[in-house]
Design an enzyme around this catalytic site. Sequence first.
Site: not given
Length: 627
Positions: A283, A367, A395
Site C-alpha cells: 500500500k 457488518e 448491510r
Amino acid sequence: MGKLLNQIVKENDIKNIAPEDYRELAKEIRIKLVRSVSHTGGHLAANLGVVELTMALHLFLDFPEDKLVWDVGHQSYVHKLLTGRADAFGSLRRMGGLSGFPKVKENPSDTFDTGHSSTSISVALGLAKARDLRGGQEKVFAVIGDGALSGGMAFEALNNAAALQSNLVIVLNDNKMSIAPNVGGMSNYLGKIRANQRYRNLKASVENALDKIPNLGQPLANRIKRAKDSLKHLFIPGMLFEDMGLIYIGPVDGHNIGEMLTAFQTAASVKDQPALVHVFTKKGKGYKPAEEKPSMFHGIGAFDIQSGEPLAEEKLTYTKIFEQWMLAMGSQREDVVSVCAAMPDGTGVRAFSERYPERFFDVGIAEEHAVTFAAGLAAGGMRPVVSLYSTFLQRAYDQMLHDVCLNSMPVVFTVDRSGIVGQDGETHQGIFDISYLSSMPNMTILSPMDGAELVEALNFAMKIEGPVAVRYPRGEAFRLERNTRPPLEYGKAEILETGKEVLILAVGNMVEHALSAAGELRKGHISSTVVNMRFVKPFDEELVLAQAEKHRLVVTMEDNVYSGGFSEKIQAFLQKHRQSRLPCLPICLPDAFIEHGRPEELYEKYGMDAGAVAEKIREALVRRKKG
C-alpha cells in the site's frame, strides 16, 4: 502528464507500450496519482499499491469484451487512467466529474458499479455463468483485497464458485504482509503444476486405475490422497481455497508484471475450475508518506505533496465529538464495549481501542456479524456501542431487526456519515437510514441537531433499555449558540423559534438549514416556528398536532429520501388525524441515488439549501392563498 501515459487515450492502448517501458509507465502513473489526489482528495494508498497489478490486468485482458470487477472499487483510479480518462482525472470526485469508484456510464470497461465491500466474487460468478449460458468466450476476473475477503458474502461466493465448473479468475490483492521468497517461489511453482491440464489428466488416470484394483484400489487411493493433502497443508499456502474447490496460484509479486502475466495465463487456462491468484502488493508504494501512513492515505483530502500533511486545518467534527464521548464513557462504565467493522479511525473508536483494548472489538469487514455479535454481548450483560457508517449499517438490516430489535437488546448504534456524505457519491450517501431504521419495532432513533446535542443524545441512549440509533453527519459540527439547553426527554421535540404562518419540523443536520431558511423568510415578513425534532422515532406526536393546527403550512426537513422517511411519516400522521386539509411541504432527497459532489453543491442542486427552502415555502404559501 508523462509521455508514455499520454499515449494511452483509450482502453487496450497499454498493449502498444514496449515491455522495457513498463517501469517508467508505472512511475508516470504514480506521479499522476499523487499530483491529482493532492488537489481532489481521494483513496491514494490503495491505488499506489495496485499500479503494476492494474497494468498487468490491462495487458492480459481485452476491454470492454473481457470483464473486470473491482471489489469496493476505490482502487480503480489506475484502471480509469488506462482506459483513456487521464485528461479528465482532475475532475475526480468533483460534481459532474469522474467518480472515485467504477461507473459503467463513464466507461463500459468499468463492468459493474461498486462501492461496498466483498461483492466482487458474487458479481463475477454471475458474469461467468451468464457467459457460459450464452456460449461466450470472454474472460472474467474479480479483484478482491485481503480485508474485503473477511466479509461473509465473499466466503459465500467462494463456497459456490466450485459448483460452476467453469473458469473464473479471482485475484486476491494482499497488501498486509511481505512476500516470503522461499514459500512464495515453491507455492507458485506447485500452483502452476496443479493448474496444468496434463497434471490433472494424470491425476485422474491414476485415480481411475486404482479404482479398478479389487479390494486394494480404493483404500490405497484414499491413503495416497490423505498423505498428499497432509503434505500440501504443510508446504503449500492457500489450501483453504484448494479445499473449497479453487485452483490456488501464488503468492505472486504484485509489483512484477511478468510474474503476474504468467500467473494470469495459467489461471485463465483452467477450463473447468475457478482459480485464485494470490498477489502481494505494498500500500502506498512509490510515495513515502503513503507508505509510512497507509491508513491516513486510505481516504484523504487535499494535501501537501512534499510533507504529505493535509491542507485543511483540523476542525471539531461530529466523529471527533463521539470519540471524546466514547473515551469518557469507557472510564465511567466498565460494561461499555466498542464494536466496529474494519474502520476504527473513520468511526472514531481508535482512541478507545488503545485505552481499553480488552473492551474493543474490530470484527473486520463483517457488518452482519458485528451487529449479532453485539446482540450477544448485550445478552451477556455488556453495553455495546456499534460504530458504523450509515451506508454500511444498511448491510446488517436483518441482524438489527431479528437479533437486536426482536430481542430488544440494549445496543447503541452510532450511525456516522448519515445524510449527504459528499464526494464518495452514490454508494456512500447515508440517505436511507431513517427509512430502514424506522421500520424496526423497538428501535429508538435520535438525530441531534449539533455537536452539544450529540453528547446529550449519546448519554440518553445509554439509559434506554433497548436498541437505539444515534445518527449524525460527516464533517464539522454545527453549534447553536444559546444560553440554556433543555434536557432530552424521550420522544419529545424542542421549539427553537416561534412564528404564526409556517411550521418547520427539522431533523438533525437540517435544523441548521431550517433556521437559516426561517431567517430568509423573516426578510419577507413571513414568520416561522422552527422545531428541532430530536427524536425521529418516536417523534413528538403531541407537539406536531398542537402546532400544526396553528399554522398555514407544515414543512418537514430531513437529509433522507422521501420513501419511508420522516416526511412521509408526518404526512401519514396528519392524514390519520384528519389534518389533510393542511398543506405539507416535504424538503428531503428524491427517491434516487445521489451522485458525488461537495455537500453544499448537492444541497443546492436538490433544493435543500436555505435559499431554495425559503423560496419553496413562499411558493407554497402563494398556492395556499390562491386555493
